[in-house]
Design an enzyme around this catalytic site. Structure first.
Site, PDB file in Angstrom:
ATOM      1  N   LYS A  38      49.807  25.070  45.963  1.00 36.28           N
ATOM      2  CA  LYS A  38      50.364  25.111  44.610  1.00 36.28           C
ATOM      3  C   LYS A  38      50.995  23.764  44.248  1.00 36.28           C
ATOM      4  O   LYS A  38      50.884  23.296  43.111  1.00 36.28           O
ATOM      5  CB  LYS A  38      51.400  26.238  44.491  1.00 36.28           C
ATOM      6  CG  LYS A  38      50.790  27.628  44.514  1.00 36.28           C
ATOM      7  CD  LYS A  38      50.301  28.024  43.134  1.00 36.28           C
ATOM      8  CE  LYS A  38      49.252  29.128  43.124  1.00 36.28           C
ATOM      9  NZ  LYS A  38      49.592  30.311  43.898  1.00 36.28           N
ATOM     10  N   LYS A  80      30.705  35.136  47.670  1.00 38.47           N
ATOM     11  CA  LYS A  80      31.077  36.491  47.294  1.00 38.47           C
ATOM     12  C   LYS A  80      31.521  36.553  45.845  1.00 38.47           C
ATOM     13  O   LYS A  80      31.787  35.538  45.212  1.00 38.47           O
ATOM     14  CB  LYS A  80      32.156  37.010  48.235  1.00 38.47           C
ATOM     15  CG  LYS A  80      33.440  36.231  48.186  1.00 38.47           C
ATOM     16  CD  LYS A  80      34.520  36.921  49.001  1.00 38.47           C
ATOM     17  CE  LYS A  80      35.839  36.275  48.647  1.00 38.47           C
ATOM     18  NZ  LYS A  80      37.021  36.771  49.174  1.00 38.47           N
ATOM     19  N   LYS A 139      36.655  36.411  40.684  1.00 38.80           N
ATOM     20  CA  LYS A 139      36.988  36.115  39.296  1.00 38.80           C
ATOM     21  C   LYS A 139      36.853  34.611  39.026  1.00 38.80           C
ATOM     22  O   LYS A 139      36.211  34.191  38.073  1.00 38.80           O
ATOM     23  CB  LYS A 139      38.425  36.566  39.031  1.00 38.80           C
ATOM     24  CG  LYS A 139      38.885  36.321  37.635  1.00 38.80           C
ATOM     25  CD  LYS A 139      40.394  36.521  37.522  1.00 38.80           C
ATOM     26  CE  LYS A 139      40.864  36.006  36.184  1.00 38.80           C
ATOM     27  NZ  LYS A 139      42.252  35.546  36.234  1.00 38.80           N
TER      28      LYS A 139
END
Ligand code: TRP
Length: 327
Positions: A111, A194, A197
């Site tokens: 982050k 896979k 989103k």
């Protein structure tokens, strides 16, 4: 009965990959354990979402999880911010959490790299809030993805440290239950990897028939097999894997034989796959729409869930206050 606790990050609608991963193991676990599932809306504040987004995503998650089979008579489903006892435990855990170890958490470092202008204290102490969520209810098992393992280790560390500092055997170390190890991996439609989103290759449980068809028809293929029984390249294997998940075995075998005989027509296969995905999703989609339209029912489910969660939360916080030396 063993206790299971897990948090759901509010990150948009559920797709087929989520369904066969987290959601399915939640639905199974509710029959075997005393389950508490919650929407981690406090955690979501680290990215400063808009108030209307918080309201909307809470409703969406409730409606979608119920539509997938979470049964409020079996499992409590609640909103994290409705059970305020967690905040107090979060504060106590933060007093015993060290800057160095929090800074070393991989997701925190990521982050810092990705959003250098919003490295807030909530982000740094994300593991203590997550530990509070779990320890609050003395969870035995926590169903999480593999990516959460470091946070789980922190939760166990904080439990041990609390016991050591106060010379008690109070918190037990929660065990991770990695659902994505056992679950079928649902591939995406873009030919590799896979379904996810952020990969933009997902079929959502709320997608309508036309959207599903459009997405499947656009899936990556090749010019077809050049010899019999040839190994399938990844994009083709992914379509077959999807078919294995949603279609009847006969259907799968039919197209598999066609592939092996070099007679496959990807257009036909995709049409069939789209129809079968739609058949799979349609009943779930209808329930999502029905639950979403019933705000009163959703509010009731969340209220009952919060009441149940508050029981064990209140008990823990009273005991913890006593251990620490407060009244
Ligand atoms: N960190 C988890 C995730 O990103 C969500 C979460 C918050 C959680 N609190 C939790 C998961 C407690 C399990 C238990 O997916």
């Amino acid at each position: 009965m063993q206790k299971v606790v897990s948090g759901i990050r509010p990150t948009g609608n559920l797709h087929l990959g989520n369904y066969f991963g987290a959601v399915k193991s939640f639905v199974q676990m509710q029959n075997e354990y005393d389950c508490l599932f919650f929407i981690a809306d406090w955690h979501s504040l680290t990215t400063h979402p808009k108030p209307e987004n918080i309201r909307r995503s809470t409703r969406t998650i409730l409606a979608e999880y119920l539509a997938c089979g979470i049964d409020p008579d079996k499992a409590a489903i609640y909103v994290q911010s409705d059970v305020k006892q967690v905040l107090e435990l979060y504060l106590y855990l933060n007093m015993n959490a060290y800057l160095g170890e929090l800074e070393r958490v991989t997701s925190f470092k990521e982050k810092v790299r990705k959003q250098p202008d919003n490295v807030n204290a909530g982000l740094l102490t994300y593991p203590s809030l997550m530990a509070a969520d779990i320890l609050m209810h003395k969870a035995d098992k926590v169903p999480v993805g593999k990516d959460q393992e470091q946070n789980m280790e922190m939760a166990r560390l904080f439990a041990r440290r609390f016991n050591r500092i106060y010379e008690v055997e109070y918190f037990k170390e929660p065990e991770s239950f990695h659902f994505n190890q056992k679950a079928v991996k649902v591939p995406g439609l873009d030919g590799s990897g896979k379904m996810g989103k952020s990969e933009g290759n997902a079929i959502y449980l709320c997608d309508d028939e036309a959207t599903i068809r459009k997405k499947v028809m656009r899936a990556v293929t090749d010019s077809g097999p050049t010899e019999p029984n040839q190994q399938k390249p990844e994009p083709i294997q992914n379509l077959f894997t999807l078919m294995e998940i949603v279609s009847a075995p006969d259907t799968y075998n039919f197209f598999n034989d066609q592939y092996n005989n070099m007679a496959i027509r990807y257009g036909d296969m995709k049409k069939q796959l789209a129809a079968d995905i739609n058949d799979f999703c349609a009943p779930i989609r209808e329930r999502i729409l029905a639950y979403s339209a019933d705000e009163e029912y959703l509010a009731k489910v969340a209220r009952l869930g919060a009441e149940k969660a508050a029981e064990s939360a209140q008990k823990t916080i009273e005991e913890v206050r006593h251990i620490i030396g407060f009244r």
